[in-house]
Design a protein around this motif. Structure first.
Motif, PDB file in Angstrom:
ATOM      1  N   ILE A 165       0.834  -1.198   0.000  1.00  0.00           N
ATOM      2  CA  ILE A 165       0.000   0.000   0.000  1.00  0.00           C
ATOM      3  C   ILE A 165       0.871   1.251   0.000  1.00  0.00           C
ATOM      4  CG2 ILE A 165      -1.681   1.326   1.351  1.00  0.00           C
ATOM      5  CD1 ILE A 165      -2.778  -1.417   2.329  1.00  0.00           C
ATOM      6  N   ALA A 166       1.916   1.243   0.818  1.00  0.00           N
ATOM      7  CA  ALA A 166       2.835   2.390   0.870  1.00  0.00           C
ATOM      8  C   ALA A 166       3.502   2.624  -0.487  1.00  0.00           C
ATOM      9  CB  ALA A 166       3.886   2.166   1.951  1.00  0.00           C
ATOM     10  N   PHE A 167       3.809   1.552  -1.199  1.00  0.00           N
ATOM     11  CA  PHE A 167       4.428   1.682  -2.515  1.00  0.00           C
ATOM     12  C   PHE A 167       3.474   2.356  -3.497  1.00  0.00           C
ATOM     13  CE2 PHE A 167       5.180   0.111  -6.822  1.00  0.00           C
ATOM     14  CZ  PHE A 167       6.500   0.483  -7.003  1.00  0.00           C
ATOM     15  N   ILE A 175       5.100  10.450  -2.473  1.00  0.00           N
ATOM     16  CA  ILE A 175       5.397  10.617  -1.050  1.00  0.00           C
ATOM     17  C   ILE A 175       6.031   9.349  -0.490  1.00  0.00           C
ATOM     18  CG2 ILE A 175       3.592  12.322  -0.615  1.00  0.00           C
ATOM     19  CD1 ILE A 175       1.815  10.026   0.375  1.00  0.00           C
ATOM     20  N   GLU A 176       6.723   9.508   0.621  1.00  0.00           N
ATOM     21  CA  GLU A 176       7.319   8.372   1.319  1.00  0.00           C
ATOM     22  C   GLU A 176       6.485   8.045   2.550  1.00  0.00           C
ATOM     23  OE1 GLU A 176       9.791   6.538   0.348  1.00  0.00           O
ATOM     24  OE2 GLU A 176      10.499   7.764  -1.330  1.00  0.00           O
ATOM     25  N   VAL A 177       5.963   6.830   2.609  1.00  0.00           N
ATOM     26  CA  VAL A 177       5.217   6.349   3.766  1.00  0.00           C
ATOM     27  C   VAL A 177       5.838   5.039   4.207  1.00  0.00           C
ATOM     28  CG1 VAL A 177       2.982   5.481   4.589  1.00  0.00           C
ATOM     29  CG2 VAL A 177       3.069   7.500   3.114  1.00  0.00           C
ATOM     30  N   GLY A 178       6.094   4.915   5.491  1.00  0.00           N
ATOM     31  CA  GLY A 178       6.704   3.700   6.023  1.00  0.00           C
ATOM     32  C   GLY A 178       5.684   2.604   6.273  1.00  0.00           C
ATOM     33  N   ALA A 179       6.172   1.395   6.509  1.00  0.00           N
ATOM     34  CA  ALA A 179       5.315   0.251   6.791  1.00  0.00           C
ATOM     35  C   ALA A 179       6.018  -0.657   7.784  1.00  0.00           C
ATOM     36  CB  ALA A 179       5.001  -0.511   5.509  1.00  0.00           C
ATOM     37  N   VAL A 180       5.308  -1.071   8.838  1.00  0.00           N
ATOM     38  CA  VAL A 180       5.904  -1.929   9.862  1.00  0.00           C
ATOM     39  C   VAL A 180       4.922  -3.009  10.287  1.00  0.00           C
ATOM     40  CG1 VAL A 180       7.422  -0.103  10.739  1.00  0.00           C
ATOM     41  CG2 VAL A 180       5.160  -0.430  11.757  1.00  0.00           C
ATOM     42  N   ASP A 181       5.472  -4.026  10.902  1.00  0.00           N
ATOM     43  CA  ASP A 181       4.693  -5.139  11.422  1.00  0.00           C
ATOM     44  C   ASP A 181       3.983  -4.739  12.713  1.00  0.00           C
ATOM     45  OD1 ASP A 181       3.764  -7.692  12.113  1.00  0.00           O
ATOM     46  OD2 ASP A 181       5.650  -8.207  13.105  1.00  0.00           O
TER      47      ASP A 181
END
Length: 297
Positions: A165-167, A175-181
């Motif tokens: 989704i961030a990609f 824009i740059e959006v991070g993604a974490v567990d």
């Protein structure tokens, strides 16, 4: 003057009664709903709506796009705009699952609290967003990133889905959006360790962060929860909370009804803007955020 008509499109089985009620109360005289609409249907529906009225009546005609997917709704908006044949054009307003106005209202309320209580803004803030695969989280992350925040999506089932989704956000908005567990207690606590803002946009009635979890967020300034169904998504945030101290004493909480009040006014006023405008409008979450900031104060 021609009667006002709103054509409401959704890919779902039903159009949201909430959105229909909002459109009626805003003042649209005639409302027609279209269900099971896919992207390929948008051009023909749009052109039927523009060519059946004189060009000057385009501003008395609106197309509302619902559903439950932000990117599908944005694609439908693009398809509708490309179907216009100037001077034939209508208004277009997308708000799938009410998420564009809800996400806008949530971030606007956080921005208000940061400004009024801490003398700061969203720029540079780490915003950690739970319910990261959902449509409200999508909107909140994009708005936050566009405002200069470091937005991070948390995936309840791991990092893979929210990373995809961030990609797509980067591809669509640059824009740059991070993604974490966020699949375990330990992962959720690690996700919020450096958070200055925490947003909970997960399923209704599902607790996501406990008071003990919040101890892992020493930098926290503001947290907001859009869950109006008990138990709270974030411990200590009542639905009526407005800048209420959290259980740990770290940060302030904003509840679902405070966000909902801004969301309701935002959606209503965007509908009315369509009715009042002498030029065709195309409205999405960016317009909703600008208005929500004004409403939140």
């Amino acid at each position: 003057m021609a009667r006002s008509i709103l054509h409401m499109l959704t890919p779902l089985k039903h159009m949201s009664p909430f959105d229909v009620n909002m459109a009626v109360d805003a003042g649209f005289e005639t409302i027609v709903t279209y269900t099971g609409v896919d992207l390929a249907d948008v051009v023909s529906l749009t052109q039927d709506s523009i060519f059946s009225r004189a060009p000057q009546d385009g501003t008395r005609t609106g197309i509302f796009i619902g559903g439950k997917n932000a990117e599908d709704a944005l694609d439908m908006v693009d398809r509708a705009k490309k179907a216009f044949v100037p001077p034939f054009a209508n208004h277009v307003f997308a708000d799938p699952a009410g998420s564009f106005t809800t996400g806008a209202a949530m971030v606007a309320e956080v921005a208000r609290a940061l400004r009024s209580k801490f003398g700061t803004d969203l720029k540079g803030k780490r915003i950690v967003i739970f319910g990261g695969a959902g449509v409200v989280a999508y909107v909140a992350a994009v708005i936050g990133a566009l405002e200069g925040a470091r937005a991070v999506l948390v995936g309840h089932d791991g990092e893979e889905r929210v990373s995809k989704i961030a990609f797509t956000m980067k591809w669509r908005f640059g824009i740059e959006v991070g993604a974490v567990d966020g699949s375990t207690v330990e992962a959720r606590r690690a996700a919020i360790h450096d958070a200055e803002v925490i947003l909970s946009a997960g399923p209704a009635g599902i607790p996501i962060l406990s008071a003990e979890d919040l101890e892992s967020a020493p930098k926290l300034l503001v947290a907001s929860d859009v869950n109006a169904v008990p138990p709270a998504g974030i411990a200590g945030i009542d639905v009526n909370a407005v800048d209420v101290a959290l259980p740990t004493g770290k940060g302030l909480g904003i509840g679902a009804l405070a966000v909902g009040n801004v969301k309701y006014q935002t959606q209503c006023r965007l509908f009315r803007r369509m009715l009042d405008s002498s030029e065709p409008l195309c409205l999405d979450f960016r317009d909703a955020y600008t208005l929500a900031v004004e409403i939140a104060g």
